[in-house]
Design a protein around this motif. Structure first.
Motif, PDB file in Angstrom:
ATOM      1  N   TYR A  16       0.824  -1.201   0.000  1.00  0.00           N
ATOM      2  CA  TYR A  16       0.000   0.000   0.000  1.00  0.00           C
ATOM      3  C   TYR A  16       0.863   1.257   0.000  1.00  0.00           C
ATOM      4  O   TYR A  16       0.621   2.192  -0.755  1.00  0.00           O
ATOM      5  N   LYS A  17       1.900   1.271   0.829  1.00  0.00           N
ATOM      6  CA  LYS A  17       2.776   2.445   0.905  1.00  0.00           C
ATOM      7  C   LYS A  17       3.547   2.643  -0.389  1.00  0.00           C
ATOM      8  O   LYS A  17       3.745   3.770  -0.832  1.00  0.00           O
ATOM      9  N   ALA A  18       3.969   1.559  -1.020  1.00  0.00           N
ATOM     10  CA  ALA A  18       4.688   1.672  -2.287  1.00  0.00           C
ATOM     11  C   ALA A  18       3.766   2.203  -3.382  1.00  0.00           C
ATOM     12  O   ALA A  18       4.180   3.025  -4.206  1.00  0.00           O
ATOM     13  N   ARG A  19       2.512   1.740  -3.393  1.00  0.00           N
ATOM     14  CA  ARG A  19       1.553   2.258  -4.374  1.00  0.00           C
ATOM     15  C   ARG A  19       1.257   3.732  -4.152  1.00  0.00           C
ATOM     16  O   ARG A  19       1.103   4.497  -5.094  1.00  0.00           O
TER      17      ARG A  19
ATOM     18  N   MET B 258       4.259   5.624  -5.450  1.00  0.00           N
ATOM     19  CA  MET B 258       4.264   5.547  -6.908  1.00  0.00           C
ATOM     20  C   MET B 258       3.191   6.455  -7.506  1.00  0.00           C
ATOM     21  O   MET B 258       3.442   7.147  -8.490  1.00  0.00           O
ATOM     22  N   ALA B 259       2.014   6.479  -6.902  1.00  0.00           N
ATOM     23  CA  ALA B 259       0.941   7.343  -7.395  1.00  0.00           C
ATOM     24  C   ALA B 259       1.322   8.816  -7.266  1.00  0.00           C
ATOM     25  O   ALA B 259       1.069   9.611  -8.174  1.00  0.00           O
TER      26      ALA B 259
ATOM     27  N   VAL C 244       2.930  13.898  -9.724  1.00  0.00           N
ATOM     28  CA  VAL C 244       3.754  15.102  -9.593  1.00  0.00           C
ATOM     29  C   VAL C 244       4.776  15.234 -10.713  1.00  0.00           C
ATOM     30  O   VAL C 244       5.041  16.334 -11.190  1.00  0.00           O
ATOM     31  N   VAL C 245       5.347  14.124 -11.153  1.00  0.00           N
ATOM     32  CA  VAL C 245       6.394  14.173 -12.177  1.00  0.00           C
ATOM     33  C   VAL C 245       5.883  13.675 -13.529  1.00  0.00           C
ATOM     34  O   VAL C 245       6.042  14.342 -14.547  1.00  0.00           O
ATOM     35  N   GLY C 246       5.288  12.509 -13.523  1.00  0.00           N
ATOM     36  CA  GLY C 246       4.905  11.868 -14.779  1.00  0.00           C
ATOM     37  C   GLY C 246       3.812  12.568 -15.548  1.00  0.00           C
ATOM     38  O   GLY C 246       3.892  12.709 -16.774  1.00  0.00           O
ATOM     39  N   LEU C 247       2.791  13.019 -14.861  1.00  0.00           N
ATOM     40  CA  LEU C 247       1.669  13.663 -15.545  1.00  0.00           C
ATOM     41  C   LEU C 247       2.050  14.978 -16.212  1.00  0.00           C
ATOM     42  O   LEU C 247       1.680  15.190 -17.370  1.00  0.00           O
ATOM     43  N   PRO C 248       2.797  15.871 -15.563  1.00  0.00           N
ATOM     44  CA  PRO C 248       3.213  17.081 -16.285  1.00  0.00           C
ATOM     45  C   PRO C 248       4.092  16.793 -17.503  1.00  0.00           C
ATOM     46  O   PRO C 248       3.947  17.451 -18.548  1.00  0.00           O
TER      47      PRO C 248
ATOM     48  N   PRO D 159      -2.227   2.422 -18.171  1.00  0.00           N
ATOM     49  CA  PRO D 159      -1.055   1.758 -17.596  1.00  0.00           C
ATOM     50  C   PRO D 159      -0.945   1.911 -16.078  1.00  0.00           C
ATOM     51  O   PRO D 159      -0.361   1.075 -15.408  1.00  0.00           O
ATOM     52  N   PHE D 160      -1.523   2.973 -15.527  1.00  0.00           N
ATOM     53  CA  PHE D 160      -1.379   3.244 -14.105  1.00  0.00           C
ATOM     54  C   PHE D 160      -2.633   2.917 -13.303  1.00  0.00           C
ATOM     55  O   PHE D 160      -2.729   3.285 -12.128  1.00  0.00           O
ATOM     56  N   LYS D 161      -3.566   2.212 -13.887  1.00  0.00           N
ATOM     57  CA  LYS D 161      -4.812   1.888 -13.201  1.00  0.00           C
ATOM     58  C   LYS D 161      -4.555   1.083 -11.928  1.00  0.00           C
ATOM     59  O   LYS D 161      -5.139   1.355 -10.887  1.00  0.00           O
ATOM     60  N   SER D 162      -3.648   0.135 -11.982  1.00  0.00           N
ATOM     61  CA  SER D 162      -3.376  -0.693 -10.809  1.00  0.00           C
ATOM     62  C   SER D 162      -2.661   0.087  -9.715  1.00  0.00           C
ATOM     63  O   SER D 162      -2.788  -0.236  -8.530  1.00  0.00           O
ATOM     64  N   VAL D 163      -1.911   1.123 -10.090  1.00  0.00           N
ATOM     65  CA  VAL D 163      -1.216   1.931  -9.081  1.00  0.00           C
ATOM     66  C   VAL D 163      -2.215   2.774  -8.297  1.00  0.00           C
ATOM     67  O   VAL D 163      -2.112   2.898  -7.075  1.00  0.00           O
ATOM     68  N   PHE D 164      -3.200   3.353  -8.975  1.00  0.00           N
ATOM     69  CA  PHE D 164      -4.148   4.243  -8.320  1.00  0.00           C
ATOM     70  C   PHE D 164      -5.303   3.518  -7.642  1.00  0.00           C
ATOM     71  O   PHE D 164      -6.018   4.119  -6.844  1.00  0.00           O
TER      72      PHE D 164
END
Length: 81
Positions: free
Chosen positions: A5-8, A11-12, A17-21, A56-61
């Motif tokens: 949970y903490k790693a997700r 990662m989210a 903060v970085v990936g989306l911009p 691709p990030f559905k499982s992370v969120f």
């Protein structure tokens, strides 16, 4: 291997903060270079690019807004009432 949970959560946060911009910049450059002439074509391109990053990030969120399932639940044995 499933992420904890903490790693997700970390990662989210990193993705938001970085990936989306970075993805927004790349998508806008791509959209201006492709540049369909019609309004509907441009709209479809932006909607498609807006949805592509999610899959691709559905499982992370998934489940990030919930309480930590691994945390100990508080005990209410010493209720002052």
């Amino acid at each position: 291997m499933a992420l904890s949970y903490k790693a997700r959560r970390c990662m989210a946060l990193l993705v938001l903060v970085v990936g989306l911009p970075v993805y927004i910049l790349v998508a806008s450059v791509l959209a201006t270079t492709i540049s369909p002439n019609s309004f509907l074509g441009t709209l479809a391109l932006y909607v498609g690019l807006g949805l592509v990053w999610v899959f691709p990030f559905k499982s992370v969120f998934k489940g990030i807004g919930q309480a930590d399932p691994d945390a100990e639940k508080p005990r209410f044995d010493d209720d002052p009432r």
